[in-house]
Design a protein around this motif. Structure first.
Motif, PDB file in Angstrom:
ATOM      1  N   LEU A   1       0.478  -0.976   0.420  1.00 18.82           N
ATOM      2  CA  LEU A   1       0.328  -0.084   0.138  1.00 18.82           C
ATOM      3  C   LEU A   1       0.854   1.394  -0.017  1.00 18.82           C
ATOM      4  CD1 LEU A   1      -3.146  -1.217   2.481  1.00 18.82           C
ATOM      5  CD2 LEU A   1      -3.218   0.323   0.352  1.00 18.82           C
ATOM      6  N   GLU A   2       2.070   1.050   0.202  1.00 12.31           N
ATOM      7  CA  GLU A   2       2.855   2.407  -0.031  1.00 12.31           C
ATOM      8  C   GLU A   2       3.350   2.526  -0.763  1.00 12.31           C
ATOM      9  OE1 GLU A   2       5.946  -1.327   0.423  1.00 12.31           O
ATOM     10  OE2 GLU A   2       4.067  -0.633   1.572  1.00 12.31           O
ATOM     11  N   HIS A   3       3.257   2.023  -1.559  1.00 10.94           N
ATOM     12  CA  HIS A   3       3.464   2.440  -3.034  1.00 10.94           C
ATOM     13  C   HIS A   3       2.793   3.303  -3.783  1.00 10.94           C
ATOM     14  CE1 HIS A   3       7.068   0.017  -2.877  1.00 10.94           C
ATOM     15  NE2 HIS A   3       6.308  -1.190  -3.212  1.00 10.94           N
ATOM     16  N   LEU A   4       1.018   3.137  -2.807  1.00 11.09           N
ATOM     17  CA  LEU A   4       0.048   4.023  -3.218  1.00 11.09           C
ATOM     18  C   LEU A   4       0.399   5.738  -2.864  1.00 11.09           C
ATOM     19  CD1 LEU A   4      -3.221   2.364  -3.586  1.00 11.09           C
ATOM     20  CD2 LEU A   4      -1.638   3.089  -5.646  1.00 11.09           C
ATOM     21  N   GLN A   5       1.153   5.909  -1.707  1.00 19.41           N
ATOM     22  CA  GLN A   5       1.460   6.776  -1.840  1.00 19.41           C
ATOM     23  C   GLN A   5       2.294   8.065  -2.068  1.00 19.41           C
ATOM     24  OE1 GLN A   5      -0.415   7.227   1.557  1.00 19.41           O
ATOM     25  NE2 GLN A   5      -0.888   5.251   0.951  1.00 19.41           N
ATOM     26  N   THR A   6       1.982   7.875  -3.591  1.00 21.25           N
ATOM     27  CA  THR A   6       3.347   8.372  -4.404  1.00 21.25           C
ATOM     28  C   THR A   6       2.228  10.497  -4.818  1.00 21.25           C
ATOM     29  OG1 THR A   6       4.013   6.766  -5.743  1.00 21.25           O
ATOM     30  CG2 THR A   6       3.713   8.991  -6.475  1.00 21.25           C
ATOM     31  N   GLU A   7       3.376  11.144  -5.109  1.00 21.66           N
ATOM     32  CA  GLU A   7       2.497  12.439  -4.491  1.00 21.66           C
ATOM     33  C   GLU A   7       2.513  12.368  -6.272  1.00 21.66           C
ATOM     34  OE1 GLU A   7       1.577  15.077  -2.541  1.00 21.66           O
ATOM     35  OE2 GLU A   7       2.521  13.068  -1.144  1.00 21.66           O
ATOM     36  N   GLY A   8       0.932  12.974  -6.795  1.00 21.19           N
ATOM     37  CA  GLY A   8       0.670  13.422  -7.684  1.00 21.19           C
ATOM     38  C   GLY A   8      -0.071  12.630  -8.671  1.00 21.19           C
ATOM     39  N   PRO A   9      -0.143  12.933 -10.117  1.00 19.61           N
ATOM     40  CA  PRO A   9      -1.158  12.287 -11.075  1.00 19.61           C
ATOM     41  C   PRO A   9      -0.254  10.190 -11.058  1.00 19.61           C
ATOM     42  CG  PRO A   9      -1.266  13.878 -12.058  1.00 19.61           C
ATOM     43  CD  PRO A   9       0.342  14.384 -11.020  1.00 19.61           C
ATOM     44  N   TYR A  10      -0.596   9.412 -11.029  1.00 23.90           N
ATOM     45  CA  TYR A  10      -0.067   8.087 -11.962  1.00 23.90           C
ATOM     46  C   TYR A  10      -1.331   7.784 -12.721  1.00 23.90           C
ATOM     47  CZ  TYR A  10      -1.303   6.552  -6.885  1.00 23.90           C
ATOM     48  OH  TYR A  10      -2.069   6.661  -5.951  1.00 23.90           O
ATOM     49  N   VAL A  11      -0.520   6.830 -13.676  1.00 21.28           N
ATOM     50  CA  VAL A  11      -1.756   5.832 -14.087  1.00 21.28           C
ATOM     51  C   VAL A  11      -1.369   4.268 -12.855  1.00 21.28           C
ATOM     52  CG1 VAL A  11      -1.982   3.902 -16.015  1.00 21.28           C
ATOM     53  CG2 VAL A  11      -1.641   6.236 -15.866  1.00 21.28           C
ATOM     54  N   ILE A  12      -2.862   3.706 -12.572  1.00 21.59           N
ATOM     55  CA  ILE A  12      -2.634   2.289 -12.213  1.00 21.59           C
ATOM     56  C   ILE A  12      -3.032   0.830 -13.184  1.00 21.59           C
ATOM     57  CG2 ILE A  12      -4.017   0.717 -10.388  1.00 21.59           C
ATOM     58  CD1 ILE A  12      -4.120   3.119  -8.712  1.00 21.59           C
ATOM     59  N   ILE A  13      -2.690   0.017 -13.083  1.00 16.87           N
ATOM     60  CA  ILE A  13      -2.694  -0.574 -14.344  1.00 16.87           C
ATOM     61  C   ILE A  13      -2.333  -1.800 -13.638  1.00 16.87           C
ATOM     62  CG2 ILE A  13      -1.626  -0.217 -16.678  1.00 16.87           C
ATOM     63  CD1 ILE A  13       0.949  -1.564 -15.699  1.00 16.87           C
ATOM     64  N   SER A  14      -3.599  -2.780 -13.881  1.00 22.73           N
ATOM     65  CA  SER A  14      -4.142  -3.972 -13.041  1.00 22.73           C
ATOM     66  C   SER A  14      -4.632  -5.037 -14.178  1.00 22.73           C
ATOM     67  CB  SER A  14      -4.886  -4.161 -11.678  1.00 22.73           C
ATOM     68  OG  SER A  14      -6.059  -3.383 -12.597  1.00 22.73           O
ATOM     69  N   ASN A  15      -4.549  -6.465 -13.975  1.00 22.25           N
ATOM     70  CA  ASN A  15      -5.111  -7.323 -14.601  1.00 22.25           C
ATOM     71  C   ASN A  15      -6.879  -7.313 -14.054  1.00 22.25           C
ATOM     72  OD1 ASN A  15      -4.108  -8.642 -11.505  1.00 22.25           O
ATOM     73  ND2 ASN A  15      -4.637  -9.956 -12.184  1.00 22.25           N
ATOM     74  N   HIS A  16      -7.690  -8.325 -14.618  1.00 27.41           N
ATOM     75  CA  HIS A  16      -8.915  -8.298 -14.886  1.00 27.41           C
ATOM     76  C   HIS A  16     -10.073  -9.789 -15.363  1.00 27.41           C
ATOM     77  CE1 HIS A  16     -12.515  -6.647 -15.499  1.00 27.41           C
ATOM     78  NE2 HIS A  16     -13.100  -5.994 -16.840  1.00 27.41           N
ATOM     79  N   GLN A  17     -10.587  -9.634 -13.922  1.00 29.23           N
ATOM     80  CA  GLN A  17     -10.775 -11.333 -14.082  1.00 29.23           C
ATOM     81  C   GLN A  17     -12.450 -11.298 -14.487  1.00 29.23           C
ATOM     82  OE1 GLN A  17      -7.942 -14.407 -11.413  1.00 29.23           O
ATOM     83  NE2 GLN A  17      -7.798 -12.353 -10.941  1.00 29.23           N
TER      84      GLN A  17
ATOM     85  N   VAL B   1      -6.258   1.397 -15.013  1.00 28.74           N
ATOM     86  CA  VAL B   1      -6.807   0.808 -16.267  1.00 28.74           C
ATOM     87  C   VAL B   1      -6.162  -0.205 -16.587  1.00 28.74           C
ATOM     88  CG1 VAL B   1      -5.940   1.028 -18.351  1.00 28.74           C
ATOM     89  CG2 VAL B   1      -5.855   3.060 -17.315  1.00 28.74           C
ATOM     90  N   PHE B   2      -7.406  -1.309 -17.390  1.00 32.16           N
ATOM     91  CA  PHE B   2      -7.009  -2.812 -16.829  1.00 32.16           C
ATOM     92  C   PHE B   2      -6.518  -2.997 -18.489  1.00 32.16           C
ATOM     93  CE2 PHE B   2     -10.524  -2.588 -13.982  1.00 32.16           C
ATOM     94  CZ  PHE B   2     -10.257  -2.836 -13.770  1.00 32.16           C
ATOM     95  N   PRO B   3      -4.977  -3.188 -18.896  1.00 35.29           N
ATOM     96  CA  PRO B   3      -4.424  -2.770 -20.134  1.00 35.29           C
ATOM     97  C   PRO B   3      -4.776  -4.073 -20.638  1.00 35.29           C
ATOM     98  CG  PRO B   3      -3.024  -3.189 -18.152  1.00 35.29           C
ATOM     99  CD  PRO B   3      -4.211  -3.240 -17.873  1.00 35.29           C
ATOM    100  N   GLU B   4      -5.150  -5.468 -19.980  1.00 34.11           N
ATOM    101  CA  GLU B   4      -5.791  -5.798 -20.872  1.00 34.11           C
ATOM    102  C   GLU B   4      -6.674  -6.143 -21.962  1.00 34.11           C
ATOM    103  OE1 GLU B   4      -5.262 -10.452 -18.901  1.00 34.11           O
ATOM    104  OE2 GLU B   4      -5.595  -9.317 -17.095  1.00 34.11           O
ATOM    105  N   GLY B   5      -7.996  -5.373 -21.281  1.00 36.87           N
ATOM    106  CA  GLY B   5      -8.609  -4.742 -22.006  1.00 36.87           C
ATOM    107  C   GLY B   5      -9.907  -5.757 -21.905  1.00 36.87           C
ATOM    108  N   THR B   6     -10.495  -6.384 -21.513  1.00 34.30           N
ATOM    109  CA  THR B   6     -11.315  -7.359 -21.049  1.00 34.30           C
ATOM    110  C   THR B   6     -11.215  -8.454 -20.322  1.00 34.30           C
ATOM    111  OG1 THR B   6     -13.093  -8.983 -22.700  1.00 34.30           O
ATOM    112  CG2 THR B   6     -10.208  -9.187 -22.750  1.00 34.30           C
ATOM    113  N   ARG B   7     -12.096  -9.099 -19.846  1.00 35.58           N
ATOM    114  CA  ARG B   7     -11.868  -9.751 -18.892  1.00 35.58           C
ATOM    115  C   ARG B   7     -11.257 -11.596 -19.495  1.00 35.58           C
ATOM    116  NH1 ARG B   7     -18.254  -9.371 -16.470  1.00 35.58           N
ATOM    117  NH2 ARG B   7     -18.525  -7.514 -16.165  1.00 35.58           N
TER     118      ARG B   7
END
Length: 273
Positions: free
Chosen positions: A81-97, A167-173
């Motif tokens: 969770l500490e990695h989300l403490q980054t200041e300012g804008p950022y892009v989160i990417i995750s897998n999508h099931q 964003v879910f970079p896989e684009g679909t489940r």
């Protein structure tokens, strides 16, 4: 009528105890219906809070949704969770099931963060309305030119309004026990905004949720937040390598936290977008 009611009250617990297929459909229907109800509650609260479409409404949505996991028998084991403490804008990417990803997303969603989602979601009743109120960026996946234009506008909005996008970079489940090749939109977005990427990996749901087999049991989802990947100084020429690096990293973590054996697979240049 009273006899029928008593019969149903006895039948439902019996089926929940004896039929995994009934449990599957019961939980799925409950999840959809309950999320619709929560969205209906969130709509007036969001309008009262922000007056209309505003990313700050994601706070309302997050607060209302976080308890849903308990009704479905799900738990999240979160690290990083500490990695989300980054200041300012950022892009989160995750897998999508599956649509259950929303529960994990709300578990860790940072402030001033909203999502990129398919355009069809805006028509999903009360859920679609509250997604619009929460500032979710809708893209038409069938029209690449439109999607690129939306992403370019999103990059400008990220910088102007100091927001984060998920964003879910896989684009679909994808429930195939591996990651699908990544589309490039999220990486173009990050490079255009010169914003870091923070990968988040959900472990496989296969130990409790199997759509084809109609199984939906209780279970624990491991959710691992990885250190940020900087994009400062990168150009569009670096997008393919950035996508491949992110894919390899996230796939390795996914297989590790899911207890899966690695199978040779790449992010494939033929699938770059």
């Amino acid at each position: 009528m009273d006899a029928l009611l008593v019969f149903l009250l006895l039948l439902v617990p019996l089926l929940l105890w004896t039929s995994s297929t009934f449990v599957f459909y019961f939980k799925k229907c409950f999840y959809v219906a309950y999320m619709m109800i929560l969205a209906a509650i969130a709509i007036p609260l969001s309008i009262l809070k922000s007056g209309g479409r505003d990313i700050e409404n994601m706070r309302v949505i997050r607060a209302l949704v976080r308890h849903v996991k308990y009704f479905l028998g799900l738990r999240f084991d979160v690290s990083g969770l500490e990695h989300l403490q980054t200041e300012g804008p950022y892009v989160i990417i995750s897998n999508h099931q599956s649509s259950l990803d929303v529960l994990g997303l709300m578990e860790v969603l940072p402030d001033r963060c909203t999502m990129v989602a398919k355009k069809e979601l805006v028509y999903a009743g009360t859920v679609g309305i509250v997604c619009w109120l929460g500032g979710i960026v809708f893209i038409n996946r069938k029209k690449t030119r439109d999607a690129k234009s939306v992403m370019a506008d999103a990059a400008k909005t990220m910088l102007d309004d100091q927001i984060r996008l998920w964003v879910f970079p896989e684009g679909t489940r994808n429930q195939r026990g591996d990651l699908l090749p990544f589309k490039k939109g999220a990486f173009h977005l990050a490079v255009q905004a010169q914003a870091p990427i923070i990968p988040i990996v959900f472990s496989s749901y296969s130990n409790f949720y199997l759509r084809k087999e109609k199984q939906f049991n209780s279970g624990t989802i491991t959710l691992k937040i990885l250190p940020k990947i900087e994009t400062k100084g990168m150009t569009s020429d670096d997008v393919a390598d950035l996508s491949d690096k992110s894919y390899d990293l996230m796939r390795s973590v996914f297989l590790d936290i899911s207890g899966s054996a690695p199978v040779t697979q790449s992010n494939g240049p033929s699938l770059h977008h």
